[in-house]
Scaffold this active site. Structure first.
Site, short mmCIF file in Angstrom:
data_model
loop_
_atom_site.label_atom_id
_atom_site.label_comp_id
_atom_site.label_asym_id
_atom_site.label_seq_id
_atom_site.Cartn_x
_atom_site.Cartn_y
_atom_site.Cartn_z
N HIS A 69 0.86 -1.19 0.00
CA HIS A 69 0.00 0.00 0.00
C HIS A 69 0.89 1.24 0.00
CE1 HIS A 69 -3.17 2.84 1.11
NE2 HIS A 69 -4.00 1.89 0.71
N ASP A 112 -7.90 -5.39 -0.04
CA ASP A 112 -8.34 -6.20 -1.17
C ASP A 112 -7.98 -7.66 -1.03
OD1 ASP A 112 -7.42 -3.30 -2.68
OD2 ASP A 112 -9.45 -4.08 -2.88
C1 SDX Z 1 -6.16 0.14 -2.89
O1 SDX Z 1 -4.34 4.61 -2.07
C2 SDX Z 1 -5.31 4.02 -1.46
O2 SDX Z 1 -5.73 4.41 -0.39
C3 SDX Z 1 -5.89 2.83 -2.18
C4 SDX Z 1 -6.92 2.01 -1.41
C5 SDX Z 1 -8.18 2.79 -1.16
O3 SDX Z 1 -8.90 2.41 -0.22
O4 SDX Z 1 -8.50 3.70 -1.96
O5 SDX Z 1 -6.37 1.58 -0.18
C6 SDX Z 1 -7.33 0.77 -2.21
O6 SDX Z 1 -5.88 0.49 -4.01
C7 SDX Z 1 -5.30 -0.83 -2.12
C8 SDX Z 1 -4.05 -1.30 -2.95
C9 SDX Z 1 -4.53 -2.41 -3.90
N1 SDX Z 1 -3.45 -2.76 -4.86
C10 SDX Z 1 -2.86 -3.97 -4.80
O7 SDX Z 1 -3.06 -4.81 -3.91
C11 SDX Z 1 -1.93 -4.23 -5.98
C12 SDX Z 1 -0.60 -4.80 -5.47
N2 SDX Z 1 0.12 -3.72 -4.76
C13 SDX Z 1 1.05 -2.93 -5.51
O8 SDX Z 1 0.74 -2.72 -6.84
C14 SDX Z 1 1.57 -1.72 -4.73
O9 SDX Z 1 1.87 -2.16 -3.48
C15 SDX Z 1 0.69 -0.49 -4.63
C16 SDX Z 1 0.27 0.02 -5.97
C17 SDX Z 1 -0.50 -0.77 -3.81
C18 SDX Z 1 1.54 0.59 -3.93
O10 SDX Z 1 2.52 0.95 -4.80
P1 SDX Z 1 3.65 2.02 -4.38
O11 SDX Z 1 3.40 2.63 -3.08
O12 SDX Z 1 3.83 2.92 -5.56
O13 SDX Z 1 4.87 1.12 -4.12
P2 SDX Z 1 5.81 0.61 -5.27
O14 SDX Z 1 4.95 0.07 -6.38
O15 SDX Z 1 6.79 1.67 -5.58
O16 SDX Z 1 6.50 -0.62 -4.55
C19 SDX Z 1 7.55 -0.37 -3.63
C20 SDX Z 1 8.42 -1.61 -3.73
C21 SDX Z 1 8.81 -1.94 -5.17
O17 SDX Z 1 10.04 -2.62 -5.09
P3 SDX Z 1 11.39 -1.72 -5.47
O18 SDX Z 1 11.16 -1.18 -6.88
O19 SDX Z 1 11.46 -0.63 -4.44
O20 SDX Z 1 12.51 -2.72 -5.41
O21 SDX Z 1 7.67 -2.75 -3.25
C22 SDX Z 1 7.50 -3.67 -4.31
C23 SDX Z 1 7.78 -2.94 -5.61
O22 SDX Z 1 8.29 -3.84 -6.59
N3 SDX Z 1 6.11 -4.09 -4.25
C24 SDX Z 1 5.67 -5.34 -4.39
C25 SDX Z 1 4.28 -5.27 -4.22
N4 SDX Z 1 3.92 -4.00 -4.00
C26 SDX Z 1 5.05 -3.27 -4.02
N5 SDX Z 1 6.33 -6.49 -4.64
C27 SDX Z 1 5.53 -7.60 -4.73
N6 SDX Z 1 4.19 -7.61 -4.58
C28 SDX Z 1 3.53 -6.46 -4.32
N7 SDX Z 1 2.22 -6.47 -4.14
#
Ligand code: SDX
Length: 429
Positions: free
Chosen positions: A306, A364
């Site tokens: 998140h 989720d």
């Molecule tokens: C919702 O914003 C809100 O409030 C949203 C929400 C709401 O109520 O409105 O809470 C609802 O959207 C919840 C989130 C649902 N999405 C997912 O479950 C999809 C999987 N999660 C990711 O796509 C990600 O964690 C996000 C999009 C939720 C957050 O992305 P960020 O904050 O931009 O973090 P990032 O993508 O930059 O990741 C940071 C690191 C990365 O590694 P590095 O590049 O630093 O080496 O963490 C890794 C990412 O590769 N990473 C993951 C991961 N999520 C982040 N690695 C594996 N699996 C994951 N799920």
């Protein structure tokens, strides 16, 4: 809220910037005059360090796992109240009295039907259209029917549009579901509660009475409370930006639905359940954990991580409890998806990668298992998220419209494209 200043040193120049403190949470450095003072922009793609607005609606502390709607903790609202009470809190700023709650519930119940001609819209869609595509279209089309509530300069029209949106979203969502399975639409029944009415519109049929399971209705109501608002997330920011141009509320909510559809946002519940299905069984988990950690693999554990919560998502804990309640009530004791989910959570929470990246289950992760057990098809999960989030979008939109300092949102950029160059005639290229 005491204000101080920050000094920005630019070469031999220093610029004083106001620092504003909130009631709780991080203070902000006000850079609204930075460009005028320095000819420079700030740079923050993804807005990881940017507050786009001042708000009094929802507060999140990502490290402490705190979520407050108008100061009320989410777990108390979910435990002791119902969804329409949460709607009242988000829209009006405090808990309603018994009389205010009764009056609000009555007003919403009087707007649950949609214009009869809207049902003709559905005939233009393929039966296998994704219901989120239908919702984007139909919610935007509400502006073609309700001309008496699209003048955003009129507070009364804003009020009516708000109630209409909250009241009609379940009806449109149920119509999208019924259309996809070839069953007739069910009209709302106003002597039922909000969530019970929605369950009946989805799972009832005209040929017989439908008895709403009170445990399911309570669970769905709690799920709606958990999804109602979440500060300046991507879809809420979309609604605010659309609204800042003066677009009508139906168009703004349609824009929010479109943004919510993405798998990185509201589409994650659908994607998380598909992922659990793809993993299939507990022994496959290590392979998927390895893929999630592999820089060269775009695979991510859907339902994990998140932007704000770097400890745990308080909603996920309540969601997990609700998942168990619903499965127990339905006598589903051996759901392989739940086994995979529980084991995946256990492994991930003990894996150094996930600990270091602060990746925890978000709302989720468990919502899909719960909604599937309740009988909803996987492509309806994000539609339910949109039904719940409509009140948050509306509350944030109203707060923006009511802000006397509100202006059209218009970010700038760091330009790295071609500098000016001469046009060359085709014959010379
Ligand atoms: C919702 O914003 C809100 O409030 C949203 C929400 C709401 O109520 O409105 O809470 C609802 O959207 C919840 C989130 C649902 N999405 C997912 O479950 C999809 C999987 N999660 C990711 O796509 C990600 O964690 C996000 C999009 C939720 C957050 O992305 P960020 O904050 O931009 O973090 P990032 O993508 O930059 O990741 C940071 C690191 C990365 O590694 P590095 O590049 O630093 O080496 O963490 C890794 C990412 O590769 N990473 C993951 C991961 N999520 C982040 N690695 C594996 N699996 C994951 N799920």
């Amino acid at each position: 809220m005491t204000d101080t200043t920050a000094t920005l040193q630019l070469g031999d120049r220093s610029v004083e910037l106001p620092v504003k403190a909130g009631s709780i949470g991080p203070s902000v450095v006000d850079i609204s005059k930075l460009y005028g003072q320095t000819g420079m922009f700030t740079f923050d793609p993804g807005f990881t360090s940017t507050a786009s607005t001042e708000s009094k609606i929802t507060y999140i502390d990502g490290d402490a796992g705190i979520l407050l709607y108008r100061g009320y903790p989410i777990d108390e609202l979910a435990e002791y109240g119902d969804f329409l009470e949460t709607c009242y809190v988000l829209l009006n700023g405090q808990l309603p009295t018994a009389a205010q709650k009764a009056e609000f519930d009555y007003r919403v119940s009087r707007h649950t039907m949609v214009h009869e001609q809207m049902s003709r819209f559905f005939n233009g869609f393929r039966r296998d259209a994704h219901p989120m595509a239908v919702m984007v279209a139909c919610v935007g089309a509400l502006a073609a029917f309700y001309h008496d509530s699209i003048d955003i300069s009129d507070p009364r029209q804003r009020e009516i549009a708000s109630v209409r949106m909250i009241a009609k979203m379940p009806t449109l969502a149920a119509m999208a579901y019924k259309y996809s399975i070839g069953q007739p639409f069910m009209y709302p029944k106003n002597d039922l509660g909000y969530s019970a009415n929605f369950l009946r519109m989805c799972f009832g049929v005209p040929c017989e009475d439908f008895r709403v399971n009170p445990v399911m209705a309570r669970a769905l109501d709690r799920i709606f409370v958990l999804h109602a608002d979440h500060e300046q997330n991507a879809s809420t920011s979309t609604v605010r930006l659309a609204g800042s141009s003066g677009a009508n509320p139906f168009a703004c909510i349609a824009a929010g639905i479109a943004c919510l559809w993405g798998p990185a946002h509201g589409g994650a519940n659908e994607a998380a359940l598909k992922m659990l299905g793809e993993i299939g069984k507990v022994e496959n988990i290590p392979k998927y954990i390895a893929r999630a950690k592999d820089k060269n693999d775009s695979f991510r554990l859907m339902g994990f991580g998140h932007r704000v919560y770097k400890n745990y998502d308080p909603r996920a804990k309540i969601m997990q409890k609700t998942a168990h309640e619903v499965l127990n009530q339905l006598g589903i004791t051996d759901d392989p998806l739940l086994d995979v989910a529980m084991e995946l959570e256990r492994i991930a929470l003990n894996d150094d990668y996930f600990i270091e990246k602060k990746l925890y289950p978000n709302i989720d992760f468990y919502s899909g298992i719960t909604l599937k057990a309740m009988g909803f098809p996987i492509d309806m999960f994000t539609v339910l998220f949109a039904v719940a989030r409509t009140v948050g979008w509306i509350a944030q939109w109203k707060e923006m419209i009511d802000d006397p300092g509100q202006r059209i949102g218009r970010p700038r950029q760091l330009y790295t494209g071609s500098v000016e160059r001469e046009y060359k005639a085709l014959r010379d290229r």
